[in-house]
Every structure is written in structure tokens, then in C-alpha cells.
Scaffold this motif. Structure first.
Motif, PDB file in Angstrom:
ATOM      1  N   ARG A  36       6.174 -56.124 -20.685  1.00  0.00           N
ATOM      2  CA  ARG A  36       7.381 -56.473 -21.443  1.00  0.00           C
ATOM      3  C   ARG A  36       7.173 -56.350 -22.946  1.00  0.00           C
ATOM      4  NH1 ARG A  36      12.673 -56.351 -20.093  1.00  0.00           N
ATOM      5  NH2 ARG A  36      13.662 -56.712 -22.096  1.00  0.00           N
ATOM      6  N   ASN A  37       6.002 -56.669 -23.433  1.00  0.00           N
ATOM      7  CA  ASN A  37       5.740 -56.527 -24.858  1.00  0.00           C
ATOM      8  C   ASN A  37       5.853 -55.067 -25.297  1.00  0.00           C
ATOM      9  OD1 ASN A  37       5.263 -59.270 -25.038  1.00  0.00           O
ATOM     10  ND2 ASN A  37       3.040 -59.071 -24.794  1.00  0.00           N
ATOM     11  N   ASP A  38       5.384 -54.156 -24.464  1.00  0.00           N
ATOM     12  CA  ASP A  38       5.494 -52.727 -24.770  1.00  0.00           C
ATOM     13  C   ASP A  38       6.955 -52.284 -24.801  1.00  0.00           C
ATOM     14  OD1 ASP A  38       2.648 -52.274 -24.798  1.00  0.00           O
ATOM     15  OD2 ASP A  38       2.695 -52.371 -22.608  1.00  0.00           O
ATOM     16  N   ILE A  39       7.731 -52.763 -23.832  1.00  0.00           N
ATOM     17  CA  ILE A  39       9.148 -52.401 -23.780  1.00  0.00           C
ATOM     18  C   ILE A  39       9.865 -52.878 -25.035  1.00  0.00           C
ATOM     19  CG2 ILE A  39      11.312 -52.797 -22.532  1.00  0.00           C
ATOM     20  CD1 ILE A  39       9.629 -52.998 -19.958  1.00  0.00           C
ATOM     21  N   ASN A  40       9.592 -54.124 -25.457  1.00  0.00           N
ATOM     22  CA  ASN A  40      10.218 -54.657 -26.666  1.00  0.00           C
ATOM     23  C   ASN A  40       9.788 -53.872 -27.900  1.00  0.00           C
ATOM     24  OD1 ASN A  40      11.415 -56.635 -25.097  1.00  0.00           O
ATOM     25  ND2 ASN A  40       9.880 -58.192 -25.564  1.00  0.00           N
ATOM     26  N   ARG A  41       8.504 -53.492 -27.951  1.00  0.00           N
ATOM     27  CA  ARG A  41       7.992 -52.748 -29.107  1.00  0.00           C
ATOM     28  C   ARG A  41       8.611 -51.356 -29.185  1.00  0.00           C
ATOM     29  NH1 ARG A  41       4.125 -49.138 -28.786  1.00  0.00           N
ATOM     30  NH2 ARG A  41       3.406 -49.986 -26.779  1.00  0.00           N
ATOM     31  N   ILE A  42       8.749 -50.690 -28.070  1.00  0.00           N
ATOM     32  CA  ILE A  42       9.229 -49.310 -28.058  1.00  0.00           C
ATOM     33  C   ILE A  42      10.745 -49.224 -28.258  1.00  0.00           C
ATOM     34  CG2 ILE A  42       9.486 -47.257 -26.575  1.00  0.00           C
ATOM     35  CD1 ILE A  42       6.760 -48.042 -25.333  1.00  0.00           C
ATOM     36  N   LEU A  43      11.483 -50.128 -27.624  1.00  0.00           N
ATOM     37  CA  LEU A  43      12.943 -50.043 -27.674  1.00  0.00           C
ATOM     38  C   LEU A  43      13.576 -50.933 -28.738  1.00  0.00           C
ATOM     39  CD1 LEU A  43      13.929 -49.921 -23.889  1.00  0.00           C
ATOM     40  CD2 LEU A  43      13.521 -48.030 -25.471  1.00  0.00           C
ATOM     41  N   GLY A  44      12.817 -51.914 -29.242  1.00  0.00           N
ATOM     42  CA  GLY A  44      13.397 -52.814 -30.232  1.00  0.00           C
ATOM     43  C   GLY A  44      14.571 -53.585 -29.653  1.00  0.00           C
ATOM     44  N   PRO A  45      15.671 -53.740 -30.421  1.00  0.00           N
ATOM     45  CA  PRO A  45      16.832 -54.503 -29.920  1.00  0.00           C
ATOM     46  C   PRO A  45      17.419 -53.930 -28.627  1.00  0.00           C
ATOM     47  CG  PRO A  45      17.015 -54.121 -32.277  1.00  0.00           C
ATOM     48  CD  PRO A  45      15.864 -53.282 -31.809  1.00  0.00           C
ATOM     49  N   LYS A  46      17.237 -52.636 -28.405  1.00  0.00           N
ATOM     50  CA  LYS A  46      17.798 -52.005 -27.206  1.00  0.00           C
ATOM     51  C   LYS A  46      17.030 -52.394 -25.931  1.00  0.00           C
ATOM     52  CE  LYS A  46      20.050 -48.020 -29.340  1.00  0.00           C
ATOM     53  NZ  LYS A  46      19.845 -48.409 -30.735  1.00  0.00           N
ATOM     54  N   SER A  47      15.924 -53.101 -26.095  1.00  0.00           N
ATOM     55  CA  SER A  47      15.181 -53.562 -24.905  1.00  0.00           C
ATOM     56  C   SER A  47      15.992 -54.550 -24.084  1.00  0.00           C
ATOM     57  CB  SER A  47      13.849 -54.198 -25.320  1.00  0.00           C
ATOM     58  OG  SER A  47      14.067 -55.378 -26.086  1.00  0.00           O
ATOM     59  N   SER A  48      17.086 -55.036 -24.644  1.00  0.00           N
ATOM     60  CA  SER A  48      17.945 -55.977 -23.912  1.00  0.00           C
ATOM     61  C   SER A  48      18.548 -55.351 -22.663  1.00  0.00           C
ATOM     62  CB  SER A  48      19.074 -56.478 -24.812  1.00  0.00           C
ATOM     63  OG  SER A  48      19.892 -55.381 -25.242  1.00  0.00           O
ATOM     64  N   CYS A  49      18.566 -54.024 -22.596  1.00  0.00           N
ATOM     65  CA  CYS A  49      19.151 -53.366 -21.420  1.00  0.00           C
ATOM     66  C   CYS A  49      18.172 -53.292 -20.259  1.00  0.00           C
ATOM     67  CB  CYS A  49      19.651 -51.960 -21.772  1.00  0.00           C
ATOM     68  SG  CYS A  49      18.344 -50.745 -22.089  1.00  0.00           S
ATOM     69  N   ILE A  50      16.902 -53.624 -20.474  1.00  0.00           N
ATOM     70  CA  ILE A  50      15.894 -53.572 -19.415  1.00  0.00           C
ATOM     71  C   ILE A  50      15.703 -54.965 -18.830  1.00  0.00           C
ATOM     72  CG2 ILE A  50      13.539 -52.950 -18.814  1.00  0.00           C
ATOM     73  CD1 ILE A  50      15.223 -50.583 -19.711  1.00  0.00           C
ATOM     74  N   SER A  51      15.883 -55.084 -17.530  1.00  0.00           N
ATOM     75  CA  SER A  51      15.778 -56.372 -16.856  1.00  0.00           C
ATOM     76  C   SER A  51      14.366 -56.937 -16.967  1.00  0.00           C
ATOM     77  CB  SER A  51      16.167 -56.220 -15.388  1.00  0.00           C
ATOM     78  OG  SER A  51      17.510 -55.801 -15.272  1.00  0.00           O
ATOM     79  N   PHE A  52      14.279 -58.269 -16.891  1.00  0.00           N
ATOM     80  CA  PHE A  52      13.001 -58.964 -17.020  1.00  0.00           C
ATOM     81  C   PHE A  52      12.744 -59.769 -15.756  1.00  0.00           C
ATOM     82  CE2 PHE A  52      10.544 -62.622 -19.028  1.00  0.00           C
ATOM     83  CZ  PHE A  52       9.360 -61.902 -19.098  1.00  0.00           C
ATOM     84  N   LYS A  53      11.482 -59.807 -15.329  1.00  0.00           N
ATOM     85  CA  LYS A  53      11.079 -60.508 -14.117  1.00  0.00           C
ATOM     86  C   LYS A  53      11.885 -60.034 -12.913  1.00  0.00           C
ATOM     87  CE  LYS A  53       9.353 -64.669 -16.417  1.00  0.00           C
ATOM     88  NZ  LYS A  53       9.455 -66.149 -16.532  1.00  0.00           N
ATOM     89  N   ASP A  54      12.016 -58.743 -12.801  1.00  0.00           N
ATOM     90  CA  ASP A  54      12.728 -58.144 -11.677  1.00  0.00           C
ATOM     91  C   ASP A  54      12.264 -56.705 -11.541  1.00  0.00           C
ATOM     92  OD1 ASP A  54      15.327 -58.722  -9.862  1.00  0.00           O
ATOM     93  OD2 ASP A  54      15.304 -56.623 -10.475  1.00  0.00           O
TER      94      ASP A  54
END
Length: 336
Positions: A36-54
């Protein structure tokens, strides 16, 4: 069991859940590992579209992949065997499925007309025998079937041991594009931008509908573009049944909402002007918001997530790969 089949391929592993947990990958594999840290780093605010714990987070792997074909599988799925005891090479069969045309517009009662010992039946239109591009190959499970929670509760011991050496064209809708009915290969340059698994899991009012949402959206777009979707071979072995009581909590809203969502997808029509997957998906997001937003505010957020997903996809992929006009179903060929 998968090592001899996976060693020759590049792996993308998307870690679900706690990013501080260390995952040990066996030696001998070429891989990328994202948490998840990588997803947040790569996508920034757009990481909100990627589900978490699923498991829906796997679609991030599709976004960062640069390969022509993508194959996805879950951690409780293993190599199946044919009646002779030989291990089934699922990846090889998926590639064969994708490189062979589809017949999405007219059903052939001998199933695959391009296979050995088969052809088009009497009455099959000659104008359609060239077939269409195959965008998705969708495999099936042996052993523990893919049931919803109510069915799990009334059939806890049921197992699937039937295997048919066929695949067929999906002419209406199908509900799974990942671990839900096993796995798929997709033409990443073709249908990849539509492979979004929605807002599912942690913080969301619904779970276990990620693959179904992707399947419904992909089928609408494939129909619009004139592409085919195959389901059937190959099979893999599903080893673990999930908890039906936990599943019921996740599925509860979806069981009601699907009665509105499926008629919407069955009737939705995309404008002729939409000639790329991205354009189709953006238009579909508008239609989802306008129509399903009346069912529950969740669908308004989901529609916004669909748009954010496409924006993130286009940022991570070269312009010539994101907005080129896609090939028409039967008139243009794709080379290997």
C-alpha cells in the motif's frame, strides 16, 4: 506447484493488507512487489481509487504492467490435473485462447469452430466466420465452487469435479475476471484500462463484488468494440473455502444492488463516438453515476473512482498506448 509454469514469466505481486508485513518470495523468480505504501507513493492522491485490504487491489498490478498479456491468480489456487494425472498448463491454454478468434455475435453449437476436429455448423453465417479478436480468456475452478454466502451455507460440502474440454463465447454477461471463477489472460494493450475492480473492501459498504463489477464493465465495452470473451478451459484447483458468515456481511448490500445493476448493464449502450477503451470507460462512469447513483450514494463514489482510475492509468502509461484508436473486432488483426 506453479514454479515450473511461472519461472519463465515476470511476476507482479500486489500485497494485500498491512504494508509493514514482510513477504518472502522464493528464489528464482523475476518479480516486482508492491504494497500500500508503494501504491500511495506512485499514484499520490489518485491512490484513492485502489481498494485497501481487499483482493481488488490487484488491479494496480494491471496498471503498472508493461506486458502484452496479463494473467492473474489468487493465493489459494493451484495447478489442476487432467484425467490422466498430467498437470494442466493453464497459461499455455490461455495464450491459445487469446490467439484464436472469438465468435461473439453468433453461437456455434460445436463450440470452438477453430479447434481440431470442429468447424462451423450448418447455417452459420459465412460473413461471420472470420471471427473477432479475443480480448479476455476466462478460466474455471475445480474443487470448491464459487458460491455466494447463502448458497455456501446450504451446500457447505459441495465440490466441483466435472471438467469439460471446451470453452464457449460469453454472449451475455459473466461475473468473474479473477479468483472468483479463477483467472484470466487479457490483451493489456486492448482491454487493460477497463480492468478496474472498483471500490471494494476496507471502508466500503460492499465486498466480494470486485471481479463481478470488472466483468460487467468489460463485457459492455467488448460488445461495443466488437471483441470476444471466452470462458471454460483451462481449469485450476481451488483449495480453500472462505467463511460464509464473513462473506454474508461483505455481500449483503451487493445481493440487493445486483438486482438493479445487472439490468442496467444489460441495457446500457455506449455512443458510437467512443472508439477507445478509455473513452468507453469514462462514458460508462457517467452512466453509472446517472443511473445507479439513484440506488445508493456508493455508486456515485464508485463512478468517481472509475474516472480517477482512467486518469491514473493514462499517467502511468505512454500517450501512444492510452488513447490510440482500438482495432475493430474483425476488420483489423493484432500480431503476436
Amino acid at each position: 506447484m506453479w514454479r515450473p509454469f511461472f519461472e519463465q514469466y515476470h511476476l507482479i505481486i500486489v500485497q494485500d493488507g498491512d504494508p509493514s508485513r514482510t513477504i518472502n518470495i522464493p528464489e528464482g523468480f523475476d518479480y516486482e512487489l508492491y504494497n500500500r505504501n508503494d501504491i500511495n507513493r506512485i499514484l499520490g492522491p489518485k491512490s484513492s481509487c485502489i481498494s485497501f485490504k481487499d483482493s481488488a487491489c490487484r488491479c494496480f498490478g494491471y496498471m503498472v504492467s508493461k506486458k502484452k498479456y496479463i494473467y492473474t491468480i489468487d493465493d489459494d489456487c493451484f495447478v489442476a490435473k487432467d484425467p490422466s494425472g498430467k498437470e494442466i498448463n493453464a497459461l499455455e491454454q490461455h495464450i491459445k485462447n487469446l490467439l484464436s478468434p472469438s465468435t461473439p455475435h453468433f453461437f456455434n453449437t460445436l463450440y470452438d469452430p477453430y479447434g481440431d476436429g470442429a468447424d462451423f455448423v450448418r447455417g452459420y453465417p459465412f460473413s461471420m466466420r472470420e471471427g473477432a479478436i479475443t480480448a479476455v480468456s476466462h478460466g474455471l475452478w475445480l474443487n470448491i465452487p464459487d458460491y455466494d454466502a447463502p448458497t455456501q451455507l446450504v451446500k457447505p460440502l459441495e465440490r466441483n469435479s466435472r471438467k469439460f474440454d471446451i470453452f464457449t463465447e460469453v454472449t451475455n454477461f459473466f461475473k468473474a475476471l479473477m479468483m472468483n471463477q479463477c483467472f484470466f489472460w487479457l490483451y493489456s494493450e486492448l482491454i487493460g484500462p477497463a480492468m478496474y475492480f472498483g471500490l471494494i473492501g476496507d471502508g466500503q459498504p460492499i465486498g466480494r463484488y470486485d471481479d463481478m463489477w470488472a466483468g460487467w464493465c468489460v463485457k459492455v465495452i467488448c460488445d461495443h468494440m466488437g471483441w470476444g470473451v471466452k470462458t471454460g478451459l483451462p481449469y485450476i484447483w481451488h483449495s480453500k473455502a472462505s467463511n460464509p458468515f464473513v462473506n454474508l456481511r461483505k455481500e449483503y448490500n451487493g445481493i440487493f444492488w445486483q438486482e438493479e445493476a445487472i439490468p442496467f448493464f444489460q441495457s446500457v449502450t455506449l455512443p458510437k463516438e467512443c472508439d477507445s477503451v478509455q473513452q468507453c470507460y469514462k462514458e460508462l462512469a457517467v452512466l453509472v453515476k446517472d443511473n445507479l447513483g439513484k440506488v445508493d450514494p456508493y455508486f456515485i463514489r464508485l463512478a468517481d473512482g472509475m474516472v480517477t482510475w482512467i486518469e491514473a492509468w493514462e499517467e502511468l502509461n505512454a500517450p501512444e498506448e492510452t488513447e490510440t484508436n482500438a482495432p475493430n473486432g474483425k476488420n483489423e488483426k493484432i500480431t503476436e
